[in-house]
Design a protein around this motif. Sequence first.
Motif, PDB file in Angstrom:
ATOM      1  N   THR A 102       0.805  -1.223   0.000  1.00 40.92           N
ATOM      2  CA  THR A 102       0.000   0.000   0.000  1.00 40.92           C
ATOM      3  C   THR A 102       0.836   1.270   0.000  1.00 40.92           C
ATOM      4  O   THR A 102       0.304   2.361  -0.022  1.00 40.92           O
ATOM      5  N   ASN A 103       2.162   1.146   0.022  1.00 36.88           N
ATOM      6  CA  ASN A 103       2.973   2.357   0.145  1.00 36.88           C
ATOM      7  C   ASN A 103       3.843   2.610  -1.093  1.00 36.88           C
ATOM      8  O   ASN A 103       4.959   3.089  -1.011  1.00 36.88           O
ATOM      9  N   VAL A 104       3.327   2.246  -2.271  1.00 38.01           N
ATOM     10  CA  VAL A 104       4.068   2.504  -3.509  1.00 38.01           C
ATOM     11  C   VAL A 104       3.204   3.327  -4.464  1.00 38.01           C
ATOM     12  O   VAL A 104       2.049   2.981  -4.731  1.00 38.01           O
ATOM     13  N   PHE A 105       3.749   4.466  -4.930  1.00 40.03           N
ATOM     14  CA  PHE A 105       3.138   5.216  -6.027  1.00 40.03           C
ATOM     15  C   PHE A 105       3.761   4.740  -7.330  1.00 40.03           C
ATOM     16  O   PHE A 105       4.932   4.347  -7.366  1.00 40.03           O
ATOM     17  N   ALA A 106       2.999   4.802  -8.413  1.00 40.37           N
ATOM     18  CA  ALA A 106       3.575   4.474  -9.713  1.00 40.37           C
ATOM     19  C   ALA A 106       3.363   5.662 -10.646  1.00 40.37           C
ATOM     20  O   ALA A 106       2.401   6.413 -10.501  1.00 40.37           O
ATOM     21  N   TYR A 107       4.311   5.848 -11.571  1.00 44.85           N
ATOM     22  CA  TYR A 107       4.143   6.966 -12.490  1.00 44.85           C
ATOM     23  C   TYR A 107       4.666   6.592 -13.853  1.00 44.85           C
ATOM     24  O   TYR A 107       5.600   5.794 -13.981  1.00 44.85           O
ATOM     25  N   GLN A 108       4.057   7.149 -14.875  1.00 46.68           N
ATOM     26  CA  GLN A 108       4.620   6.963 -16.201  1.00 46.68           C
ATOM     27  C   GLN A 108       4.247   8.128 -17.097  1.00 46.68           C
ATOM     28  O   GLN A 108       3.379   8.921 -16.788  1.00 46.68           O
ATOM     29  N   ALA A 109       4.988   8.233 -18.199  1.00 42.62           N
ATOM     30  CA  ALA A 109       4.748   9.325 -19.138  1.00 42.62           C
ATOM     31  C   ALA A 109       4.081   8.766 -20.378  1.00 42.62           C
ATOM     32  O   ALA A 109       4.482   7.724 -20.879  1.00 42.62           O
ATOM     33  N   GLU A 110       3.059   9.469 -20.839  1.00 47.06           N
ATOM     34  CA  GLU A 110       2.432   9.069 -22.098  1.00 47.06           C
ATOM     35  C   GLU A 110       3.305   9.613 -23.229  1.00 47.06           C
ATOM     36  O   GLU A 110       2.932  10.542 -23.952  1.00 47.06           O
ATOM     37  N   ALA A 111       4.495   9.023 -23.336  1.00 47.01           N
ATOM     38  CA  ALA A 111       5.491   9.582 -24.240  1.00 47.01           C
ATOM     39  C   ALA A 111       5.023   9.562 -25.682  1.00 47.01           C
ATOM     40  O   ALA A 111       5.512  10.319 -26.520  1.00 47.01           O
ATOM     41  N   GLN A 112       4.053   8.705 -25.976  1.00 45.79           N
ATOM     42  CA  GLN A 112       3.565   8.634 -27.358  1.00 45.79           C
ATOM     43  C   GLN A 112       2.844   9.905 -27.773  1.00 45.79           C
ATOM     44  O   GLN A 112       2.764  10.230 -28.938  1.00 45.79           O
ATOM     45  N   GLN A 113       2.345  10.667 -26.763  1.00 46.58           N
ATOM     46  CA  GLN A 113       1.622  11.898 -27.114  1.00 46.58           C
ATOM     47  C   GLN A 113       2.565  12.895 -27.752  1.00 46.58           C
ATOM     48  O   GLN A 113       2.323  13.423 -28.831  1.00 46.58           O
ATOM     49  N   TYR A 131       9.675  16.036 -20.061  1.00 47.95           N
ATOM     50  CA  TYR A 131       8.879  15.462 -18.979  1.00 47.95           C
ATOM     51  C   TYR A 131       8.920  16.436 -17.811  1.00 47.95           C
ATOM     52  O   TYR A 131       9.973  16.771 -17.314  1.00 47.95           O
ATOM     53  N   ASP A 132       7.763  16.858 -17.384  1.00 48.59           N
ATOM     54  CA  ASP A 132       7.701  17.716 -16.206  1.00 48.59           C
ATOM     55  C   ASP A 132       7.011  16.955 -15.085  1.00 48.59           C
ATOM     56  O   ASP A 132       5.793  16.803 -15.073  1.00 48.59           O
ATOM     57  N   TRP A 133       7.817  16.470 -14.187  1.00 50.19           N
ATOM     58  CA  TRP A 133       7.289  15.604 -13.131  1.00 50.19           C
ATOM     59  C   TRP A 133       6.829  16.399 -11.911  1.00 50.19           C
ATOM     60  O   TRP A 133       6.387  15.801 -10.926  1.00 50.19           O
ATOM     61  N   THR A 134       6.925  17.741 -11.938  1.00 46.68           N
ATOM     62  CA  THR A 134       6.711  18.490 -10.693  1.00 46.68           C
ATOM     63  C   THR A 134       5.322  18.264 -10.109  1.00 46.68           C
ATOM     64  O   THR A 134       5.167  18.115  -8.892  1.00 46.68           O
ATOM     65  N   GLY A 172      -0.302   3.692  -3.433  1.00 44.38           N
ATOM     66  CA  GLY A 172      -1.495   3.187  -4.078  1.00 44.38           C
ATOM     67  C   GLY A 172      -1.976   4.005  -5.244  1.00 44.38           C
ATOM     68  O   GLY A 172      -2.919   3.625  -5.922  1.00 44.38           O
ATOM     69  N   LYS A 173      -1.349   5.153  -5.499  1.00 45.52           N
ATOM     70  CA  LYS A 173      -1.782   5.969  -6.628  1.00 45.52           C
ATOM     71  C   LYS A 173      -0.908   5.715  -7.840  1.00 45.52           C
ATOM     72  O   LYS A 173       0.273   5.453  -7.722  1.00 45.52           O
ATOM     73  N   SER A 174      -1.551   5.858  -8.997  1.00 45.32           N
ATOM     74  CA  SER A 174      -0.853   5.626 -10.246  1.00 45.32           C
ATOM     75  C   SER A 174      -0.983   6.886 -11.096  1.00 45.32           C
ATOM     76  O   SER A 174      -2.085   7.332 -11.374  1.00 45.32           O
ATOM     77  N   TYR A 175       0.148   7.515 -11.432  1.00 36.86           N
ATOM     78  CA  TYR A 175       0.118   8.802 -12.127  1.00 36.86           C
ATOM     79  C   TYR A 175       0.521   8.661 -13.589  1.00 36.86           C
ATOM     80  O   TYR A 175       1.301   7.775 -13.929  1.00 36.86           O
ATOM     81  N   THR A 176       0.046   9.579 -14.387  1.00 36.33           N
ATOM     82  CA  THR A 176       0.430   9.570 -15.794  1.00 36.33           C
ATOM     83  C   THR A 176       0.725  10.993 -16.252  1.00 36.33           C
ATOM     84  O   THR A 176      -0.062  11.896 -15.993  1.00 36.33           O
ATOM     85  N   ASN A 200      -2.420  17.280 -18.590  1.00 30.76           N
ATOM     86  CA  ASN A 200      -2.165  17.595 -17.191  1.00 30.76           C
ATOM     87  C   ASN A 200      -0.875  18.389 -17.018  1.00 30.76           C
ATOM     88  O   ASN A 200      -0.426  18.622 -15.901  1.00 30.76           O
ATOM     89  N   GLY A 201      -0.293  18.784 -18.120  1.00 28.83           N
ATOM     90  CA  GLY A 201       0.872  19.659 -18.033  1.00 28.83           C
ATOM     91  C   GLY A 201       2.163  18.930 -17.732  1.00 28.83           C
ATOM     92  O   GLY A 201       3.214  19.531 -17.604  1.00 28.83           O
ATOM     93  N   GLY A 202       2.102  17.623 -17.642  1.00 30.96           N
ATOM     94  CA  GLY A 202       3.312  16.854 -17.336  1.00 30.96           C
ATOM     95  C   GLY A 202       4.209  16.726 -18.548  1.00 30.96           C
ATOM     96  O   GLY A 202       5.403  16.495 -18.427  1.00 30.96           O
TER      97      GLY A 202
END
Lengths: 310, 337, 511
Positions: free
Chosen positions: B171-182, B302-305, B322-326, B331-333
């Motif tokens: 329960t203590n892991v966030f995940a993140y990825q970039a929609e680099a294809q965009q 990539y702007d991860w801020t 538990g959150k998964s970010y993209t 979203n300006g990322g």
Amino acid sequence: MSELFTLPVLLGILYSGIRLATPYLYAAIGETFAQRSGVYNLGVEGIMLMGAYTAFYVASISGDLWLGLGAAAGVGAMLGLLMAFVSVTLRAEQGISGIGLHLFGLGLSTLLFKTTLGGVTSISGFQPVRIPFLADIPLLGDALFNHNLLVYVAFLLVPVANWVINDTTLGLKIRAVGQNPAAADSLGVSVGKIRYLTVTVGGVFAGIAGASLSIALINLFQENMTNGQGFIAVALVYFGGWRPWGVLGGAMLFSLVNALQLWIQVAGIELESDIAVMLPYLLTIVALAVAVRRAQQPAALSKPFERGEA
Amino acid sequence: MNTFSTRIRWAAAAALLLAACAPAAAPTSAPVPTAEPQIIEVTRVVAGTPEVQVITATPPPAAPAETFRVAIVMPSSTTDMAFSQSMYEGLLAVQREMGGEGAMEIAYSEGMFSVPDAAAALRDYASQGYDLVIAHGSQYGTSLAQLAPEFPETSFAWGTALDTFQAQGVTNVFAYQAEAQQGGYVLGTIAALMSESGVIGISGPVEAGDAKLYVDGFKFGAESAKAGTKVNVSYTGSFSDVSLMAAAAETHVAAGADMLTGSSQSVVGAIGVAKDQGAYWFGTQWEQTFLAPEAVVASQVYDWTGIIKDMIASHQAGVLGGKSYTLTFKNGGLVIA
Amino acid sequence: MNTSARTPLRELKMVDIVKRFPGVLANDGVNFDVRAGEVHALLGENGAGKSTLMRQLYGLYKPDSGQIIIDGQPRVFQSPADAIHAGVGMIHQHFMLVSSLTVAENVALGLASTRGPRLDLDRVAERIRGLAERYGLKVDPSAVVWQLSVGEQQRVEILKALYRGASLLVLDEPTAVLTPQEAQELFVTLRQMADDGHALIFISHKLHEVLALSHRVTVLRDGRLVGTYPTAEMTRADLARLMVGREVLLQYDRPPAQPGETRLQIDGLWAIGDRGVDAVRDFSLTVRAGEVVGLAGVSGNGQRELAEVLTGLRQPSRGKVTLNGRDVTHASPAERIAAGQCAIPEERMRTGVIKDFSVLENAILCDHSHRPFSRNTVLNFGEIAAHTRRLIADYAVKTPTAETPIKNLSGGNIQKLILARELCRKPTVIIAAQPTRGVDIGASEYIHHRLLEQRAAGTATLLISEDLDEIRALSDRIAVIFEGRLMGVVDAATATAESLGLMMAGTRQTE
């Protein structure tokens, strides 16, 4: 497949292969000298990195590529001397000290890169020199004779190294020291001096190999930019049977297949990219297995010499 | 001067295109779950039941009583002009926003190509009590899944990936990825329109992860923008082989390409080739312009801020994972620079 | 730049040489001199200090005290290069040749070329031919050394020294690797060199060679000088006594053999050597109870491989071996031991003992799993210690304690222990490979007596040796092996050194 075997593509492969082979040639020819005298220097990669960094840094602050090249050779010589001191004078286990030298070169070049350059920048390196007449040869001229100076020197090094090893008194001493140091010692040949010399020369060439990347071929420095080429160079020495011409064959085979696999991908030929990038390694292994010739291996390779041990 | 103005021109075109194409492109480019306007998409799982929670804005994390401590382990260096640098600069930006080193401490380990070394570094940071430990590399996932349950007080983040290991009860892991294809799609569109030869060369590192997303998006964008555009794709099999990446770029040029792109920190070699051979370069992951201002047309950055800030805010609110970010354009990322 | 133009040395003296190694006083005030035109033999047992003395002469060691004086001038040799420069050449027992290089390259190694940095191998070859002509050292300068026979390699060694203008040559046991004929040819060469004004130092422990070749002889024992004598005034018995320090029996009195039934039978045996080629070819031999069959041959002609096949360490490719009527062609070492065979191995440090184990542990290496030494896998140390003490006493093994690591013992004492271990099993067949190689005369004599005792007790013995003197002293019949083939079997009583030498050089026995 037919797309691949057009003349321009084949010439393109040749051109790329020659460029890719250049750092391997410097490093592997230098290593050939060291190994023929019985010292196994696994730290080539580390010296290459220091050479690449030094050449780039000196060339970019001084604006003089030759100064950069000289500095890379000098740093290579110093690291070669260090390896010689550890392996000849201290008689350390050569495989281990070589790995140590690699890690030292990797760490120091990264640290210096961070502190002095901060990030990746590029410079204008050695420019291609068209060799008059030869470059005008139809078809092959451009692929063979329109390279920068360091590429030509790398290929000229092969016959020169071959001559030194086989046709000079120094070469005879090197071969004897690598095969039977006790015999050479009994004839008044200083085993230590010869090994210091060859390992230092090997260091100089490894430094230049790094410089060829950073100020002639890619013209920038990035940490760990050699990416294992120094280790491939050591393997090429074995592949070439400790002979400069064999090393040339190995370096060209490896580099040409690498250029070929890039073309296979670029030409859109159906082949998994993972398999394509494996091709040079696979082919090298196959060629090694087919042409096994261990006869030339210096009998005293990696064995420190101590007088009176019989 | 000429090249400089060219760059300005194309940057402007990129901005225009971004405005024009992005809304249309996004749905077709890749399977991105984009339905409603939102800043950050968050999938939060509680007790195994997924529930979508929408956060409409990310406030700067509340000024903490004590220093918030972040540690990051990354495969390449903080100056790789690519993947690692993007995250590191993101952390620095958040640090500035929060009020400097007193408010937020950043520790990092770079050059961790070796997964066992990286796993050891992650464990060290966790045991030193860092609040948020970021495993910046998809290859670190397995190690992290084993490590995270041992440090329930610590938040971990892992990218680029979507899996927060809830299925394994973590329960203590966030995940993140970039929609680099965009960004790939946008840059591919520009490249196709700019190209005079009609040939575009893409060289990726390894056929996986965000590199593959970017390459596929770029190819799709180029082919959609202008019929008959030929896109050649190659991979070097390495994230760090500068030499081979340069040779790949040379090969693309020899095959007629006048527009080049590629991904990973090894592209610096290819950018040099683009400059020397008079081809144009499109960057990704980080702003690559200054390396060869005359050759680099635009970069997807990539702007991860936003993500970093949300992770910090979540941690301070007691949600450790538990959150998964993209990262997306919307979203300006993702930013075209 | 060739050094031969130097004036040859007339006299070399070594005065009060002392050389100490940790725990050993290798040379204790030794005086030695040699003059141009003479062959001076240096005689002594293994460990007497001969090699140490000569290594100081050649700059490989530095004396702790004492002087080397050449033609009245004290000289200090820091390295072999200094010694070579002073005109000293050394023919090492283990050849100092680079096997992958040609003869000419080996000769030219370390010398300046007449063409600056470039090699002048053609000119070197020309000079080699000249020297070879003069001293009867026939060898092809362009041949690669590993292709040469041992005798030819030795000639290359001598040529190397002569080419460097050596006027003093040290030959360290030069005949150990030669057939009797090759040794005779070498002597002709050495006499020619002495007549030409060279000074020669001939190191040996073979008394008849010393008597046949040298003008003067210096005897060393335990690091000390025993004395220097004109050879003409000495007899074999004198030299043996001086060398060993007591009377030595040089001939063994033994009753005529009374051979019984066949114990070991070898039929058409073939075996592949380490290099992948046949090392033993169609070899057949019979050894009967109560006789010693000697197998003579120059080193490297398949003896080692044959011994390995017979002891179960190497698989034969064809043929049959019968031991006491049982087919043991493919039997393991343990099965052979059980069938009554024991082996004295050639490389005692490698296959005879475990060098880091104690004397005691080595003494029961084969029998540790049997009563009384162990019961249900537990060793009975009381019984083992008593047994080891018996062996040490019975076979006069010189060791500080039974617990001493065996590597600290001398070669002779290790060999005695192996012999003790093997013979106490009361074998019916003994395979003895080089049982006294590197063993001093005293211990050799002891080992020989023990083997002859076994013969009297009816044991069948196959004695494999490169020392023809040993073969002739012990054997009833002598078989000769050359390139893995049996050249013939002759009666020891009537065999001459010449006939054996011809067979060792590859001539089949003609009858």
